[in-house]
Design a protein around this motif. Structure first.
Motif, short mmCIF file in Angstrom:
data_model
loop_
_atom_site.label_atom_id
_atom_site.label_comp_id
_atom_site.label_asym_id
_atom_site.label_seq_id
_atom_site.Cartn_x
_atom_site.Cartn_y
_atom_site.Cartn_z
N TYR A 1 39.48 47.48 41.79
CA TYR A 1 39.85 48.01 43.11
C TYR A 1 38.65 48.07 44.05
CZ TYR A 1 44.35 49.73 41.28
OH TYR A 1 45.60 49.84 40.74
N MET A 2 37.46 48.31 43.49
CA MET A 2 36.30 48.49 44.34
C MET A 2 35.67 47.17 44.77
SD MET A 2 35.80 51.64 44.83
CE MET A 2 37.25 52.60 44.48
N GLN B 1 45.06 43.44 43.75
CA GLN B 1 44.96 44.89 43.57
C GLN B 1 46.36 45.50 43.46
OE1 GLN B 1 41.92 45.06 43.23
NE2 GLN B 1 40.63 44.72 45.01
N ILE B 2 47.26 44.98 44.28
CA ILE B 2 48.63 45.50 44.26
C ILE B 2 49.30 45.15 42.92
CG2 ILE B 2 50.91 45.28 45.35
CD1 ILE B 2 49.27 44.88 48.01
N GLN C 1 48.12 47.58 40.33
CA GLN C 1 48.75 48.90 40.31
C GLN C 1 50.19 48.82 39.76
OE1 GLN C 1 48.33 51.74 43.51
NE2 GLN C 1 50.47 52.35 43.28
N ILE C 2 50.93 47.83 40.27
CA ILE C 2 52.33 47.73 39.82
C ILE C 2 52.39 47.46 38.31
CG2 ILE C 2 54.44 46.35 40.03
CD1 ILE C 2 53.77 46.05 43.02
N THR D 1 46.29 54.56 40.41
CA THR D 1 46.88 54.63 41.74
C THR D 1 45.76 54.41 42.75
OG1 THR D 1 48.46 56.21 40.85
CG2 THR D 1 48.30 56.08 43.25
N ILE D 2 45.93 53.41 43.58
CA ILE D 2 44.80 52.93 44.39
C ILE D 2 44.12 54.05 45.18
CG2 ILE D 2 44.17 51.43 46.34
CD1 ILE D 2 46.31 49.46 45.26
N THR D 3 44.91 54.88 45.84
CA THR D 3 44.30 55.93 46.68
C THR D 3 43.53 56.94 45.80
OG1 THR D 3 46.48 56.90 46.65
CG2 THR D 3 45.77 55.92 48.70
N PHE E 1 39.97 55.71 44.61
CA PHE E 1 38.84 55.83 45.54
C PHE E 1 38.03 57.10 45.24
CE2 PHE E 1 41.07 52.71 48.06
CZ PHE E 1 40.03 51.92 48.49
N CYS F 1 56.79 51.65 42.73
CA CYS F 1 55.51 50.94 42.62
C CYS F 1 55.17 50.20 43.90
CB CYS F 1 55.56 49.94 41.47
SG CYS F 1 55.42 50.73 39.90
N ALA G 1 52.53 50.92 46.49
CA ALA G 1 51.14 50.44 46.44
C ALA G 1 50.79 49.70 47.72
CB ALA G 1 50.95 49.53 45.24
N GLN H 1 49.75 52.13 50.16
CA GLN H 1 48.46 52.74 49.86
C GLN H 1 47.31 51.85 50.27
OE1 GLN H 1 48.10 54.15 45.87
NE2 GLN H 1 50.29 54.43 45.80
#
Lengths: 397, 251
Positions: A283-284, A293-294, A297-298, A352-354, A357, B17, B20, B23
């Motif tokens: 993610y970073m 990135q999506i 997460q999924i 979870t992306i947020t 961080f 999901c 995302a 987000q």
């Protein structure tokens, strides 16, 4: 005779795992004491300990799961004793090489050995090839073992049956035991991630020996590192789940669990999601496309849903208002599932992306994987060890 | 019934999901937008009414562009004061110009001169205070989106500092009040000094995941992506191969 040989080598695996586990616990305690400033280690010693602790821990619990699955697989198919021995010899050699690189050569690039750290020599020059060689040696041993087990499985079960695809139809004519389904799904994932490790090591070697005429793409190397590292850490947990599906009802004196359409669907989905979930480690990395990135997460959410929900559901149904015979074996399995869920929730929060961080590179990360590993996967393997050495379960009351 | 519950659960999970996507937009990735894209060559009016283009400025020295407006009752003042304070220390190698540019069309050259006096920077040659008539194009090229709030008669905006190198490319963006270390990294980046986090493309790099084209500013998929998929593809081929081979032997 065959079964005696298998019991002996499985016992030896268990002994090696437990000895290294105790050493690793000591390393972990030393690191925490250092962080708490109760003792004072040099940064080199701390990171050498961390490198050793992380990789040894992943290695021993992976082989513990493999040894358990290999032992139980003998109930269904004939497994290769030679492949088992090759894996053990190469694992021991690999571990010795790893420890030599970290404690004699002072290699301390961390257990994720992220590119380009291993190539920035801040230790004995031979330590880098020794470290990379240790992973190669272990990887070759485990790959041989996995391919051998999968071949034996496929000799008895056609691929579609091993993956339980017949359960997607109404009234399937044949049954695929859940243990076979999960073992097959897990072995495919293991083979994929070990091949990823082989590729990663080949790329490292190419750069190391090219004298600067070839350099690697940092993004590719990081992706490959986590394709290997994240996937193997997850697959070793699934080896433990295969053992639960086989032994939990048996030890509790209940009928064997059967594969249903939703169990088959869940585990087939898991195969896909587990191979794409590793993107959440990147993610970073702003150069990684947002789409990846999506997907990360999924896939991470979805990977945790099928296997976890089906397993939790099965375990709860098995114990709720049911006259089950409790013993240390199934108690460890039950607590292990709880630990896995708690650690897994920590993982889902972090992917979870947020949230990532905030949580990235914090103690949340080792906390969640220690929770699901120490309180989940380790308990699954300890449950198997208890079952394995308990004369009641082995037909010698 | 049970089947329906499971399928609804899976479908629900999938739609959950997809949050995302939301987000990603909310996340603090605004600093990564427009990096390595060329900045708009806006016409600007600096101190004493001198007219220039931005390219004339950055061709001479790299530019740190601070976007503010003089009537700002919020972040602009602390933002400029902290920038001034941080730059008083020798925090990094390399030369650069600090261009404080108003994004408010109401601001005049006189307003900007007053601002420079208020900050005690009117005689500092490193600092330029300017207005521009091309603000919309410039905002678009650096990914800056101030929103007018008529109730407060203020712009709702980020405290944005944009690093532009001598070729006019945006090498780094900083949003908010940032420390000296971040600023030092920005100064390094506009002076094309190697930053240890990511390697610049070179001819010895054969397997990049993406190939960057500086002329178009776009990335195209590279051979590295194939390498990334290779282990999974080989593993599946191996499974099918073994499956086929053992079936053939049994026949």
């Amino acid at each position: 005779m065959e079964s005696i040989k298998l019991r002996k080598i499985t016992s030896l695996w268990i002994l090696i795992v437990l000895v290294l586990f105790i050493v690793n616990i000591v390393l972990g305690i030393l690191m925490r004491l250092n962080q708490g400033e109760i003792i004072h280690q040099s940064p080199i010693t701390f990171y050498a300990n961390m490198t050793t602790h992380g990789l040894t821990q992943i290695g021993i619990w992976f082989v513990a799961g493999m040894a358990a699955v290999n032992y139980l697989l003998q109930r269904y198919v004939k497994t290769s004793y030679s492949a088992n021995v090759v894996a053990m010899v190469l694992t021991v050699i690999g571990i010795l090489m790893l420890w030599a690189s970290t404690y004699i050569g002072k290699f301390h690039a961390g257990w994720t050995f992220l590119y380009p750290l291993p190539l920035k020599i801040m230790w004995a020059k031979w330590a880098t090839p020794m470290f990379l060689g240790s992973i190669l040696v272990m990887g070759v041993g485990w790959l041989t073992w996995s391919v051998s087990m999968m071949t034996q499985l496929l000799k008895k079960y056609p691929l579609t049956r091993a993956l339980a695809w017949q359960h997607f139809k109404k009234n399937p004519s044949t049954q695929t035991p859940p243990f076979i389904l999960i073992s097959m799904i897990t072995l495919i994932g293991i083979i994929a991630c070990l091949l990823g490790a082989v590729l990663l090591l080949a790329m490292y070697s190419a750069e190391y020996f090219s004298n600067g005429t070839f350099v690697n793409d940092a993004l590719l190397m990081k992706n490959l590192t986590f394709f290997f590292g994240h996937t193997i850490a997850n697959e070793m947990l699934y080896l433990g789940l295969a053992v639960i599906y086989e032994l939990f009802p048996e030890v509790g004196g209940r009928p064997k669990w059967k594969t249903t359409w939703y169990v088959a669907l869940a585990w087939n989905c898991t195969l896909v999601f587990i191979l794409t979930a590793f993107f959440h480690h990147l993610y970073m990395d702003f150069v990684q496309p947002v789409g990846f990135q999506i997907v990360g997460q999924i896939a991470s959410y979805m990977a945790s849903l099928p296997a976890a929900s089906v397993t939790i559901f099965s375990v709860l149904v098995a114990v709720y208002r049911t006259p089950i015979k409790w013993s240390l074996t199934n108690l460890l399995f039950f607590i292990g599932v709880a630990g896995w869920v708690i650690g897994g929730l920590g993982a889902v929060i972090d992917v979870t992306i947020t949230n990532n961080f905030v949580l990235h590179n914090t103690l949340w990360v080792p906390a969640h994987f220690h929770t699901y590993n120490a309180l989940g996967n380790v308990l699954f393997s300890l449950a198997f060890f208890h079952w394995f050495f308990n004369p009641i379960y082995q037909g010698h009351p | 019934m049970f089947k329906r519950i499971i399928l609804s659960f899976i479908a629900g999970s999938f739609f959950y999901c997809t949050a995302a996507f939301g987000q990603v937009n909310q996340a603090n990735w605004k600093e990564d937008a427009n990096i390595y894209e060329k900045v708009c060559d806006a016409s600007i009016t600096i101190n004493k009414g001198v007219n220039l283009t931005l390219s004339q400025l950055y061709n001479e020295k790299p530019v740190l562009l601070a976007l503010i407006f003089t009537r700002c009752s919020g972040i602009c003042n602390p933002f400029l004061l902290q920038l001034k304070e941080n730059l008083q220390f020798k925090i990094s190698a390399g030369e650069f110009t600090v261009l404080v540019l108003s994004f408010d069309p109401r601001d005049t050259r006189e307003d900007m001169e007053l601002l420079s006096e208020r900050l005690g920077l009117e005689n500092n040659e490193q600092w330029l205070f300017a207005t521009t008539g091309d603000i919309e194009k410039l905002n678009q090229s650096v990914g800056f989106n101030p929103v007018w709030d008529s109730t407060r008669s203020q712009y709702d905006h980020d405290a944005l500092l944009v690093g532009i190198n001598k070729d006019g490319y945006i090498t780094k963006k900083l949003i908010g009040l940032r420390n000296r270390q971040d600023l030092a990294q920005m100064i390094n980046s506009v002076n094309n000094i190697f930053s240890p986090s990511y390697r610049l493309p070179n001819k010895n790099l054969l397997f990049s995941c993406f190939n960057y084209n500086p002329e178009t500013g776009k990335n195209t998929p590279g051979l590295g992506l194939l390498f990334l998929a290779l282990p999974a593809i080989v593993a599946l081929l191996l499974v099918f191969g073994i499956s086929y081979s053992v079936r053939q032997k049994q026949i």
